[in-house]
Design a protein around this motif. Structure first.
Motif, short mmCIF file in Angstrom:
data_model
loop_
_atom_site.label_atom_id
_atom_site.label_comp_id
_atom_site.label_asym_id
_atom_site.label_seq_id
_atom_site.Cartn_x
_atom_site.Cartn_y
_atom_site.Cartn_z
N HIS A 19 24.15 -53.91 19.32
CA HIS A 19 25.65 -53.72 19.16
C HIS A 19 26.51 -53.15 20.05
O HIS A 19 27.47 -53.67 20.46
N VAL A 20 25.70 -52.02 20.67
CA VAL A 20 26.33 -51.33 21.85
C VAL A 20 26.49 -52.26 22.87
O VAL A 20 27.49 -52.31 23.64
N ARG A 21 25.26 -52.84 23.33
CA ARG A 21 25.22 -53.77 24.51
C ARG A 21 26.27 -54.73 24.55
O ARG A 21 26.94 -55.24 25.35
N MET A 22 26.44 -55.50 23.20
CA MET A 22 27.23 -56.46 23.06
C MET A 22 28.53 -56.13 23.20
O MET A 22 29.65 -56.82 23.84
N LEU A 23 29.02 -54.83 22.73
CA LEU A 23 30.43 -54.30 22.80
C LEU A 23 30.75 -53.95 24.11
O LEU A 23 31.86 -54.31 24.96
N MET A 24 29.77 -53.52 25.10
CA MET A 24 30.11 -53.03 26.42
C MET A 24 30.09 -54.50 27.26
O MET A 24 31.00 -54.60 28.28
N ILE B 74 39.23 -49.27 11.41
CA ILE B 74 37.75 -49.63 11.35
C ILE B 74 37.34 -49.87 12.84
O ILE B 74 36.17 -49.50 13.21
N PHE B 75 38.15 -50.80 13.57
CA PHE B 75 37.56 -51.17 14.91
C PHE B 75 37.55 -49.82 15.55
O PHE B 75 36.47 -49.67 16.60
N ILE B 76 38.42 -49.04 15.74
CA ILE B 76 38.47 -47.90 16.50
C ILE B 76 37.24 -47.02 16.29
O ILE B 76 36.49 -46.18 16.95
N GLY B 77 37.08 -46.73 14.97
CA GLY B 77 36.06 -46.01 14.40
C GLY B 77 34.71 -46.41 14.91
O GLY B 77 33.77 -45.64 15.20
N TYR B 78 34.58 -47.72 14.93
CA TYR B 78 33.34 -48.35 15.05
C TYR B 78 33.11 -48.23 16.60
O TYR B 78 32.05 -47.75 16.94
N VAL B 79 34.02 -48.26 17.74
CA VAL B 79 33.75 -48.01 18.89
C VAL B 79 33.53 -46.58 19.13
O VAL B 79 32.49 -46.19 20.14
N VAL B 80 34.08 -45.57 18.62
CA VAL B 80 33.84 -44.20 18.67
C VAL B 80 32.48 -43.83 18.28
O VAL B 80 31.72 -43.02 18.95
N PHE B 81 32.09 -44.47 17.07
CA PHE B 81 31.10 -44.12 16.62
C PHE B 81 29.72 -44.71 17.40
O PHE B 81 28.70 -44.03 17.70
N SER B 82 30.02 -45.87 18.01
CA SER B 82 28.83 -46.39 18.84
C SER B 82 28.84 -45.48 20.29
O SER B 82 27.62 -45.49 20.57
N MET B 83 29.81 -45.24 20.71
CA MET B 83 29.78 -44.27 22.05
C MET B 83 29.14 -43.19 21.70
O MET B 83 28.39 -42.34 22.24
N LEU B 84 29.47 -42.46 20.66
CA LEU B 84 29.04 -41.09 20.40
C LEU B 84 27.69 -41.07 20.10
O LEU B 84 26.74 -40.27 20.55
N SER B 85 27.08 -42.11 19.31
CA SER B 85 25.65 -42.31 19.03
C SER B 85 24.90 -42.23 20.37
O SER B 85 23.69 -41.77 20.36
N VAL B 86 25.19 -43.25 21.10
CA VAL B 86 24.82 -43.31 22.50
C VAL B 86 24.82 -42.06 23.38
O VAL B 86 23.75 -41.67 23.88
N ILE B 87 25.82 -41.25 23.31
CA ILE B 87 26.02 -40.21 24.06
C ILE B 87 24.93 -38.74 23.44
O ILE B 87 24.48 -38.30 24.31
N LEU B 88 24.97 -38.97 22.10
CA LEU B 88 23.95 -38.03 21.55
C LEU B 88 22.65 -38.52 21.77
O LEU B 88 21.77 -37.40 22.12
N SER B 89 22.37 -39.58 22.03
CA SER B 89 20.75 -40.05 22.39
C SER B 89 20.43 -39.69 23.86
O SER B 89 19.37 -39.31 23.67
N ILE B 90 21.60 -39.69 24.65
CA ILE B 90 21.39 -39.07 26.06
C ILE B 90 21.07 -37.91 25.97
O ILE B 90 20.07 -37.12 26.52
N SER B 91 21.83 -37.18 25.36
CA SER B 91 21.51 -35.67 25.23
C SER B 91 20.29 -35.19 24.89
O SER B 91 19.54 -34.23 25.19
N ASP B 92 19.58 -36.15 23.63
CA ASP B 92 18.25 -35.58 23.21
C ASP B 92 17.42 -36.00 24.06
O ASP B 92 16.32 -35.33 24.45
N ILE B 93 17.39 -37.06 25.09
CA ILE B 93 16.56 -37.56 25.97
C ILE B 93 16.43 -36.51 27.11
O ILE B 93 15.46 -35.97 27.86
N ALA B 94 17.60 -35.77 27.44
CA ALA B 94 17.96 -34.64 28.35
C ALA B 94 16.93 -33.56 27.96
O ALA B 94 16.39 -32.76 28.85
N VAL B 95 17.30 -33.35 26.58
CA VAL B 95 16.45 -31.95 26.17
C VAL B 95 14.99 -32.34 26.05
O VAL B 95 14.07 -31.34 26.68
#
Length: 404
Positions: free
Chosen positions: A209-214, A383-404
Protein backbone atom coordinates in the motif's frame (compact mmCIF):
# COMPACT_ATOMS: atom_id res chain seq x y z
CA UNK A 1 -28.73 61.89 8.46
CA UNK A 2 -27.52 61.02 4.97
CA UNK A 3 -27.43 62.35 1.44
CA UNK A 4 -30.04 61.09 -1.03
CA UNK A 5 -30.12 61.48 -4.80
CA UNK A 6 -33.61 61.93 -6.18
CA UNK A 7 -35.46 62.33 -9.46
CA UNK A 8 -39.01 63.69 -9.50
CA UNK A 9 -41.69 65.20 -11.75
CA UNK A 10 -42.65 68.84 -11.43
CA UNK A 11 -46.01 70.42 -12.29
CA UNK A 12 -45.14 70.38 -16.02
CA UNK A 13 -44.28 66.64 -15.89
CA UNK A 14 -40.61 67.46 -16.46
CA UNK A 15 -37.97 65.38 -14.69
CA UNK A 16 -35.89 67.22 -12.10
CA UNK A 17 -32.96 65.81 -10.16
CA UNK A 18 -31.09 66.82 -7.05
CA UNK A 19 -29.63 65.87 -3.68
CA UNK A 20 -31.27 66.23 -0.25
CA UNK A 21 -30.02 65.53 3.26
CA UNK A 22 -32.58 63.68 5.38
CA UNK A 23 -32.96 60.82 7.85
CA UNK A 24 -34.42 58.30 5.40
CA UNK A 25 -36.14 57.88 2.03
CA UNK A 26 -39.59 58.52 3.50
CA UNK A 27 -38.48 61.90 4.82
CA UNK A 28 -37.02 62.78 1.41
CA UNK A 29 -40.28 61.82 -0.34
CA UNK A 30 -42.32 63.91 2.14
CA UNK A 31 -40.08 66.91 1.61
CA UNK A 32 -40.32 66.63 -2.19
CA UNK A 33 -44.13 66.44 -2.08
CA UNK A 34 -44.22 69.56 0.09
CA UNK A 35 -42.27 71.27 -2.71
CA UNK A 36 -44.91 70.17 -5.25
CA UNK A 37 -42.78 67.40 -6.76
CA UNK A 38 -43.77 63.79 -7.39
CA UNK A 39 -40.90 61.42 -6.45
CA UNK A 40 -39.78 58.94 -9.10
CA UNK A 41 -36.61 57.54 -7.58
CA UNK A 42 -34.81 58.07 -4.27
CA UNK A 43 -31.44 56.47 -3.60
CA UNK A 44 -29.00 56.94 -0.76
CA UNK A 45 -25.70 58.31 -1.93
CA UNK A 46 -22.81 55.90 -1.56
CA UNK A 47 -19.07 56.62 -1.69
CA UNK A 48 -17.50 56.39 -5.11
CA UNK A 49 -15.90 53.04 -5.80
CA UNK A 50 -13.08 52.11 -8.13
CA UNK A 51 -14.42 50.27 -11.19
CA UNK A 52 -12.35 47.31 -12.30
CA UNK A 53 -12.10 46.38 -16.00
CA UNK A 54 -14.00 43.13 -15.39
CA UNK A 55 -16.76 45.03 -13.59
CA UNK A 56 -17.02 47.44 -16.52
CA UNK A 57 -17.31 44.49 -18.90
CA UNK A 58 -20.07 42.92 -16.84
CA UNK A 59 -21.90 46.24 -16.54
CA UNK A 60 -22.59 46.16 -20.29
CA UNK A 61 -24.93 43.18 -19.87
CA UNK A 62 -28.53 43.28 -18.72
CA UNK A 63 -28.63 41.55 -15.35
CA UNK A 64 -31.44 40.22 -13.17
CA UNK A 65 -31.03 43.29 -10.97
CA UNK A 66 -31.59 45.50 -14.03
CA UNK A 67 -34.85 43.69 -14.85
CA UNK A 68 -36.03 44.05 -11.24
CA UNK A 69 -35.17 47.75 -11.37
CA UNK A 70 -36.97 48.07 -14.71
CA UNK A 71 -40.12 46.47 -13.28
CA UNK A 72 -40.22 48.66 -10.17
CA UNK A 73 -39.47 51.87 -12.04
CA UNK A 74 -42.09 51.29 -14.75
CA UNK A 75 -44.70 50.65 -12.04
CA UNK A 76 -43.61 53.77 -10.14
CA UNK A 77 -43.72 56.01 -13.22
CA UNK A 78 -47.12 54.68 -14.31
CA UNK A 79 -48.52 55.30 -10.81
CA UNK A 80 -47.11 58.84 -11.02
CA UNK A 81 -49.38 59.50 -14.02
CA UNK A 82 -47.03 59.05 -16.96
CA UNK A 83 -48.16 57.08 -20.04
CA UNK A 84 -46.25 53.87 -20.78
CA UNK A 85 -44.20 55.30 -23.64
CA UNK A 86 -43.39 58.35 -21.53
CA UNK A 87 -42.24 56.14 -18.65
CA UNK A 88 -39.93 54.22 -20.98
CA UNK A 89 -38.59 57.46 -22.40
CA UNK A 90 -37.81 58.78 -18.90
CA UNK A 91 -36.04 55.53 -18.01
CA UNK A 92 -33.99 55.69 -21.21
CA UNK A 93 -32.95 59.27 -20.45
CA UNK A 94 -31.98 58.40 -16.88
CA UNK A 95 -30.10 55.19 -17.75
CA UNK A 96 -26.34 55.27 -17.21
CA UNK A 97 -25.62 51.78 -18.56
CA UNK A 98 -25.47 51.78 -22.38
CA UNK A 99 -26.97 48.29 -22.67
CA UNK A 100 -29.91 49.23 -20.46
CA UNK A 101 -30.47 52.47 -22.42
CA UNK A 102 -30.60 50.50 -25.68
CA UNK A 103 -32.85 47.87 -24.06
CA UNK A 104 -35.49 50.39 -22.92
CA UNK A 105 -35.22 52.19 -26.26
CA UNK A 106 -36.02 48.95 -28.10
CA UNK A 107 -39.18 48.39 -26.06
CA UNK A 108 -40.21 52.03 -26.59
CA UNK A 109 -39.80 51.63 -30.37
CA UNK A 110 -41.93 48.49 -30.34
CA UNK A 111 -44.72 50.41 -28.59
CA UNK A 112 -44.54 53.17 -31.21
CA UNK A 113 -44.85 50.52 -33.93
CA UNK A 114 -48.21 49.47 -32.47
CA UNK A 115 -47.19 46.48 -30.36
CA UNK A 116 -48.59 46.04 -26.86
CA UNK A 117 -46.30 46.14 -23.84
CA UNK A 118 -46.56 42.36 -23.34
CA UNK A 119 -45.75 41.75 -27.02
CA UNK A 120 -42.69 43.98 -26.72
CA UNK A 121 -41.55 42.05 -23.65
CA UNK A 122 -42.12 38.71 -25.37
CA UNK A 123 -39.40 39.62 -27.90
CA UNK A 124 -36.86 39.35 -25.04
CA UNK A 125 -37.34 35.80 -23.67
CA UNK A 126 -33.87 35.88 -22.15
CA UNK A 127 -34.96 38.63 -19.76
CA UNK A 128 -38.73 38.13 -19.44
CA UNK A 129 -40.19 34.73 -18.66
CA UNK A 130 -43.56 33.57 -19.98
CA UNK A 131 -44.89 34.19 -16.47
CA UNK A 132 -43.76 37.84 -16.61
CA UNK A 133 -45.25 38.34 -20.09
CA UNK A 134 -48.59 36.80 -19.10
CA UNK A 135 -48.76 38.96 -15.97
CA UNK A 136 -48.14 42.04 -18.11
CA UNK A 137 -50.81 40.92 -20.61
CA UNK A 138 -53.34 40.37 -17.79
CA UNK A 139 -52.52 43.82 -16.44
CA UNK A 140 -53.03 45.43 -19.85
CA UNK A 141 -56.35 43.67 -20.43
CA UNK A 142 -57.63 44.51 -16.95
CA UNK A 143 -56.32 48.08 -16.93
CA UNK A 144 -54.20 47.40 -13.84
CA UNK A 145 -50.71 47.20 -15.36
CA UNK A 146 -48.94 49.17 -12.55
CA UNK A 147 -50.41 46.89 -9.87
CA UNK A 148 -49.47 43.79 -11.86
CA UNK A 149 -45.91 45.01 -12.26
CA UNK A 150 -45.65 45.62 -8.52
CA UNK A 151 -46.80 42.06 -7.84
CA UNK A 152 -44.39 40.72 -10.45
CA UNK A 153 -41.58 42.62 -8.74
CA UNK A 154 -42.53 41.08 -5.39
CA UNK A 155 -42.56 37.63 -7.03
CA UNK A 156 -39.08 38.20 -8.46
CA UNK A 157 -37.80 39.46 -5.10
CA UNK A 158 -39.09 36.32 -3.35
CA UNK A 159 -37.09 34.02 -5.61
CA UNK A 160 -34.08 36.33 -5.56
CA UNK A 161 -34.07 36.21 -1.75
CA UNK A 162 -34.26 32.40 -1.84
CA UNK A 163 -31.42 32.25 -4.35
CA UNK A 164 -29.26 34.55 -2.21
CA UNK A 165 -30.02 32.42 0.84
CA UNK A 166 -28.79 29.29 -0.96
CA UNK A 167 -25.66 31.06 -2.22
CA UNK A 168 -24.84 32.53 1.21
CA UNK A 169 -25.33 29.17 2.92
CA UNK A 170 -23.03 27.48 0.37
CA UNK A 171 -20.08 29.87 0.69
CA UNK A 172 -18.43 28.23 3.72
CA UNK A 173 -18.70 24.62 2.42
CA UNK A 174 -17.31 25.69 -0.96
CA UNK A 175 -14.34 27.42 0.70
CA UNK A 176 -13.81 24.37 2.92
CA UNK A 177 -13.81 22.01 -0.08
CA UNK A 178 -11.44 24.28 -2.02
CA UNK A 179 -8.93 24.61 0.86
CA UNK A 180 -9.09 20.87 1.54
CA UNK A 181 -8.48 20.06 -2.12
CA UNK A 182 -5.49 22.41 -2.24
CA UNK A 183 -4.07 20.85 0.95
CA UNK A 184 -4.40 17.32 -0.46
CA UNK A 185 -2.82 18.41 -3.75
CA UNK A 186 0.19 19.90 -1.95
CA UNK A 187 0.54 16.77 0.17
CA UNK A 188 0.51 14.42 -2.83
CA UNK A 189 2.58 16.49 -5.28
CA UNK A 190 5.17 18.16 -3.04
CA UNK A 191 5.50 16.39 0.29
CA UNK A 192 5.15 12.69 -0.50
CA UNK A 193 7.77 12.65 -3.33
CA UNK A 194 10.40 13.87 -0.82
CA UNK A 195 10.04 10.66 1.15
CA UNK A 196 11.17 8.69 -1.88
CA UNK A 197 14.77 9.82 -1.30
CA UNK A 198 14.55 8.63 2.31
CA UNK A 199 13.23 5.21 1.32
CA UNK A 200 15.66 4.55 -1.57
CA UNK A 201 18.44 3.22 0.68
CA UNK A 202 16.21 0.87 2.61
CA UNK A 203 17.13 -2.75 2.08
CA UNK A 204 13.67 -3.86 3.08
CA UNK A 205 10.86 -3.85 0.56
CA UNK A 206 8.14 -1.34 1.33
CA UNK A 207 4.59 -2.55 2.03
CA UNK A 208 2.35 -2.79 -1.05
CA UNK A 209 0.00 0.00 0.00
CA UNK A 210 2.97 2.33 0.65
CA UNK A 211 4.53 1.49 -2.74
CA UNK A 212 1.23 2.19 -4.45
CA UNK A 213 0.88 5.50 -2.60
CA UNK A 214 4.41 6.58 -3.47
CA UNK A 215 4.09 5.57 -7.13
CA UNK A 216 0.80 7.47 -7.41
CA UNK A 217 2.34 10.58 -5.84
CA UNK A 218 5.37 10.30 -8.14
CA UNK A 219 3.18 9.93 -11.23
CA UNK A 220 1.01 12.93 -10.29
CA UNK A 221 3.98 15.17 -9.44
CA UNK A 222 5.82 14.20 -12.64
CA UNK A 223 2.81 14.70 -14.93
CA UNK A 224 0.77 17.21 -12.96
CA UNK A 225 -0.94 19.00 -15.87
CA UNK A 226 -1.60 15.73 -17.68
CA UNK A 227 -3.21 14.38 -14.51
CA UNK A 228 -5.41 17.48 -14.23
CA UNK A 229 -6.42 17.04 -17.87
CA UNK A 230 -7.27 13.36 -17.39
CA UNK A 231 -9.27 14.15 -14.25
CA UNK A 232 -11.13 16.91 -16.09
CA UNK A 233 -12.21 14.76 -19.04
CA UNK A 234 -14.91 12.72 -17.20
CA UNK A 235 -16.66 15.80 -15.69
CA UNK A 236 -16.54 17.62 -19.03
CA UNK A 237 -17.96 14.59 -20.83
CA UNK A 238 -20.66 14.23 -18.16
CA UNK A 239 -21.63 17.93 -18.40
CA UNK A 240 -21.80 17.66 -22.19
CA UNK A 241 -24.06 14.64 -21.91
CA UNK A 242 -26.30 16.35 -19.33
CA UNK A 243 -26.81 19.25 -21.72
CA UNK A 244 -28.55 16.94 -24.17
CA UNK A 245 -32.28 16.34 -23.75
CA UNK A 246 -31.74 12.62 -23.13
CA UNK A 247 -28.99 13.25 -20.57
CA UNK A 248 -31.09 15.79 -18.74
CA UNK A 249 -34.04 13.40 -18.48
CA UNK A 250 -31.80 10.64 -17.13
CA UNK A 251 -30.22 13.00 -14.58
CA UNK A 252 -33.60 14.37 -13.48
CA UNK A 253 -34.93 10.84 -12.90
CA UNK A 254 -31.87 9.92 -10.86
CA UNK A 255 -31.98 13.11 -8.80
CA UNK A 256 -35.56 12.61 -7.64
CA UNK A 257 -34.61 9.08 -6.52
CA UNK A 258 -31.38 10.01 -4.71
CA UNK A 259 -32.04 9.78 -0.94
CA UNK A 260 -30.25 12.94 0.22
CA UNK A 261 -31.33 15.13 -2.71
CA UNK A 262 -34.87 13.90 -3.44
CA UNK A 263 -36.57 15.83 -0.62
CA UNK A 264 -34.52 18.94 -1.35
CA UNK A 265 -35.53 18.91 -5.02
CA UNK A 266 -39.16 18.14 -4.15
CA UNK A 267 -39.43 21.12 -1.78
CA UNK A 268 -37.66 23.46 -4.21
CA UNK A 269 -39.88 22.50 -7.16
CA UNK A 270 -43.01 22.65 -4.99
CA UNK A 271 -42.12 26.15 -3.82
CA UNK A 272 -41.42 27.44 -7.33
CA UNK A 273 -44.52 25.86 -8.89
CA UNK A 274 -47.04 26.93 -6.26
CA UNK A 275 -45.56 30.42 -5.86
CA UNK A 276 -45.99 30.94 -9.58
CA UNK A 277 -49.53 29.53 -9.51
CA UNK A 278 -50.39 31.84 -6.60
CA UNK A 279 -49.29 34.99 -8.40
CA UNK A 280 -50.89 34.07 -11.72
CA UNK A 281 -54.24 32.76 -10.45
CA UNK A 282 -54.66 35.59 -7.95
CA UNK A 283 -54.22 38.06 -10.80
CA UNK A 284 -56.81 36.66 -13.15
CA UNK A 285 -54.83 34.15 -15.21
CA UNK A 286 -56.80 30.96 -15.95
CA UNK A 287 -55.55 27.90 -14.06
CA UNK A 288 -54.80 25.99 -17.30
CA UNK A 289 -52.61 28.84 -18.53
CA UNK A 290 -51.01 29.17 -15.08
CA UNK A 291 -50.13 25.45 -15.07
CA UNK A 292 -48.58 25.73 -18.52
CA UNK A 293 -46.48 28.72 -17.45
CA UNK A 294 -45.46 26.98 -14.20
CA UNK A 295 -44.08 24.08 -16.22
CA UNK A 296 -41.52 26.52 -17.61
CA UNK A 297 -40.59 27.61 -14.09
CA UNK A 298 -39.88 24.04 -12.92
CA UNK A 299 -36.24 23.01 -13.28
CA UNK A 300 -36.69 19.24 -13.27
CA UNK A 301 -38.06 17.73 -16.50
CA UNK A 302 -40.13 15.18 -14.51
CA UNK A 303 -42.03 18.03 -12.85
CA UNK A 304 -42.42 19.78 -16.20
CA UNK A 305 -43.99 16.65 -17.63
CA UNK A 306 -46.27 16.39 -14.58
CA UNK A 307 -47.57 19.93 -15.11
CA UNK A 308 -48.17 19.28 -18.80
CA UNK A 309 -50.29 16.28 -17.79
CA UNK A 310 -52.16 18.39 -15.24
CA UNK A 311 -52.88 21.03 -17.90
CA UNK A 312 -54.26 18.40 -20.25
CA UNK A 313 -56.36 16.86 -17.46
CA UNK A 314 -57.86 20.26 -16.62
CA UNK A 315 -58.78 20.84 -20.26
CA UNK A 316 -60.53 17.46 -20.21
CA UNK A 317 -62.59 18.52 -17.19
CA UNK A 318 -60.66 16.58 -14.54
CA UNK A 319 -59.48 17.87 -11.17
CA UNK A 320 -55.83 18.92 -11.14
CA UNK A 321 -55.20 17.65 -7.61
CA UNK A 322 -56.47 14.18 -8.42
CA UNK A 323 -54.34 13.95 -11.57
CA UNK A 324 -51.02 15.02 -10.05
CA UNK A 325 -51.45 12.93 -6.90
CA UNK A 326 -51.24 9.75 -8.96
CA UNK A 327 -47.64 10.55 -9.98
CA UNK A 328 -46.37 10.95 -6.41
CA UNK A 329 -43.88 13.70 -7.27
CA UNK A 330 -45.46 16.49 -5.22
CA UNK A 331 -45.96 16.18 -1.44
CA UNK A 332 -49.33 14.73 -0.35
CA UNK A 333 -49.96 17.81 1.80
CA UNK A 334 -49.57 20.14 -1.19
CA UNK A 335 -51.80 18.01 -3.41
CA UNK A 336 -54.52 17.65 -0.76
CA UNK A 337 -54.55 21.41 -0.09
CA UNK A 338 -54.73 22.09 -3.83
CA UNK A 339 -57.74 19.78 -4.10
CA UNK A 340 -59.42 21.66 -1.24
CA UNK A 341 -58.65 24.94 -3.00
CA UNK A 342 -60.24 23.66 -6.21
CA UNK A 343 -63.41 22.67 -4.38
CA UNK A 344 -63.66 25.96 -2.47
CA UNK A 345 -62.69 28.19 -5.39
CA UNK A 346 -59.65 29.59 -3.52
CA UNK A 347 -56.85 28.06 -5.59
CA UNK A 348 -54.67 31.17 -5.59
CA UNK A 349 -54.82 31.67 -1.82
CA UNK A 350 -54.18 27.99 -1.11
CA UNK A 351 -51.22 27.92 -3.52
CA UNK A 352 -49.68 30.83 -1.60
CA UNK A 353 -50.03 28.94 1.69
CA UNK A 354 -48.45 25.84 0.14
CA UNK A 355 -45.55 27.90 -1.25
CA UNK A 356 -44.94 29.58 2.13
CA UNK A 357 -44.90 26.25 3.98
CA UNK A 358 -42.52 24.48 1.62
CA UNK A 359 -40.24 27.48 1.27
CA UNK A 360 -39.67 27.31 5.04
CA UNK A 361 -39.14 23.54 4.73
CA UNK A 362 -36.62 24.15 1.94
CA UNK A 363 -34.61 26.61 4.03
CA UNK A 364 -34.43 24.10 6.87
CA UNK A 365 -33.32 21.31 4.50
CA UNK A 366 -30.62 23.53 3.00
CA UNK A 367 -29.22 24.26 6.46
CA UNK A 368 -29.24 20.57 7.35
CA UNK A 369 -27.66 19.51 4.07
CA UNK A 370 -24.85 22.05 4.41
CA UNK A 371 -24.37 21.13 8.07
CA UNK A 372 -23.93 17.51 6.89
CA UNK A 373 -21.48 18.35 4.08
CA UNK A 374 -19.01 20.11 6.38
CA UNK A 375 -18.25 17.25 8.83
CA UNK A 376 -18.32 14.62 6.06
CA UNK A 377 -15.65 16.43 4.06
CA UNK A 378 -13.57 17.15 7.17
CA UNK A 379 -13.69 13.46 8.12
CA UNK A 380 -12.69 12.47 4.57
CA UNK A 381 -9.64 14.78 4.66
CA UNK A 382 -8.73 13.58 8.15
CA UNK A 383 -8.91 9.91 7.08
CA UNK A 384 -6.75 10.46 3.99
CA UNK A 385 -4.12 12.55 5.76
CA UNK A 386 -4.15 10.13 8.72
CA UNK A 387 -3.60 7.22 6.33
CA UNK A 388 -0.63 8.98 4.69
CA UNK A 389 0.94 9.94 8.03
CA UNK A 390 0.45 6.43 9.43
CA UNK A 391 1.98 4.84 6.32
CA UNK A 392 5.02 7.10 6.39
CA UNK A 393 5.57 6.69 10.13
CA UNK A 394 5.27 2.90 9.93
CA UNK A 395 8.00 2.79 7.25
CA UNK A 396 10.24 5.23 9.16
CA UNK A 397 9.88 3.18 12.33
CA UNK A 398 10.71 -0.01 10.41
CA UNK A 399 13.88 1.72 9.10
CA UNK A 400 14.82 2.58 12.67
CA UNK A 401 14.39 -1.07 13.68
CA UNK A 402 16.67 -2.20 10.82
CA UNK A 403 19.32 0.33 11.85
CA UNK A 404 19.26 -0.98 15.43
Amino acid sequence: MGLYNYSALNAENAVVEGVLEENDETAVARRLMLQGLRPLEIRQRSPAKMTLPLARFRSQKISTADINFFTKQIALLLNAGLPLDGALRVMKQQATKPAFKEFTGTIERDLKEGKSFSQALAKHPKHFSSMYVNMARAGEEGGILPAMLVRTSEYQSTFQDLKQFIISASIYPVILIFVGTVALTILVTLILPKFEVLFEGVGKQLPLHVRMLMETAKLISSHFFLTILLLAIPPIALISYLRTSKGRRVADRLLIRTPLLANFIRDMETTKIFRTLEVLVNNGVHLATALKISSGVASNSEYQHLLHQATQALKEGQRVGKRIKAEGLLPDLAVDLLSIGEESGRVGQVCGQIADHFENELRVRIKRLIALVEPVFIVFIAIFIGYVVFSMLSVILSISDIAV
